[in-house]
Design a protein around this motif. Sequence first.
Motif, PDB file in Angstrom:
ATOM      1  N   LEU A  70       0.812  -1.209   0.000  1.00 59.56           N
ATOM      2  CA  LEU A  70       0.000   0.000   0.000  1.00 59.56           C
ATOM      3  C   LEU A  70       0.846   1.259   0.000  1.00 59.56           C
ATOM      4  N   GLN A  71       2.007   1.212   0.629  1.00 59.79           N
ATOM      5  CA  GLN A  71       2.889   2.367   0.671  1.00 59.79           C
ATOM      6  C   GLN A  71       3.400   2.711  -0.732  1.00 59.79           C
ATOM      7  N   VAL A  72       3.714   1.694  -1.526  1.00 56.94           N
ATOM      8  CA  VAL A  72       4.154   1.922  -2.902  1.00 56.94           C
ATOM      9  C   VAL A  72       3.010   2.537  -3.693  1.00 56.94           C
ATOM     10  N   ARG A  73       1.812   1.970  -3.559  1.00 50.68           N
ATOM     11  CA  ARG A  73       0.661   2.509  -4.287  1.00 50.68           C
ATOM     12  C   ARG A  73       0.426   3.962  -3.915  1.00 50.68           C
ATOM     13  N   ALA A  74       0.458   4.278  -2.631  1.00 50.36           N
ATOM     14  CA  ALA A  74       0.198   5.651  -2.198  1.00 50.36           C
ATOM     15  C   ALA A  74       1.213   6.616  -2.812  1.00 50.36           C
ATOM     16  N   GLY A  75       2.475   6.231  -2.860  1.00 53.57           N
ATOM     17  CA  GLY A  75       3.501   7.083  -3.445  1.00 53.57           C
ATOM     18  C   GLY A  75       3.313   7.266  -4.933  1.00 53.57           C
ATOM     19  N   VAL A  76       2.964   6.196  -5.632  1.00 54.04           N
ATOM     20  CA  VAL A  76       2.754   6.265  -7.077  1.00 54.04           C
ATOM     21  C   VAL A  76       1.499   7.084  -7.378  1.00 54.04           C
ATOM     22  N   ASP A  77       0.426   6.860  -6.613  1.00 53.47           N
ATOM     23  CA  ASP A  77      -0.798   7.653  -6.787  1.00 53.47           C
ATOM     24  C   ASP A  77      -0.496   9.141  -6.628  1.00 53.47           C
ATOM     25  N   ALA A  78       0.227   9.490  -5.565  1.00 56.25           N
ATOM     26  CA  ALA A  78       0.557  10.891  -5.303  1.00 56.25           C
ATOM     27  C   ALA A  78       1.392  11.479  -6.443  1.00 56.25           C
ATOM     28  N   ALA A  79       2.315  10.688  -6.973  1.00 53.59           N
ATOM     29  CA  ALA A  79       3.150  11.163  -8.077  1.00 53.59           C
ATOM     30  C   ALA A  79       2.316  11.408  -9.334  1.00 53.59           C
TER      31      ALA A  79
END
Length: 113
Positions: A70-79
Amino acid sequence: MRIAVRRTDGSLRATVPIWVVVAAGRVYVRTWYRRDSGWFGRALGSRRARIEAGGVVADVVVDDVGGGELQVRAGVDAAYRAKYARYGAGTVDRMVADDAAATTLRLAPEQRV
């Protein structure tokens, strides 16, 4: 950025434009939805591609991280939200929706021996 997926014989398919982001120092790409066809399906099959951006050409390995942390997804979503906000919420919302997040691929430089 443009991506050309490698065939099984190592030759390259035609390049196609894709949206790319960097999150936590890593390069990620997505498509609107997960499928077995097109550049996305071929990238999943071959796990190798060539990217072109800003005059730089690089061979990369493709890692499917769409079902990952989920941490990877959150970072990619934000980017994606930050980089592509100018296209409007409707477009960006599609790139951060669950279906698109499931298509997240990480690209890393191919290590030559």
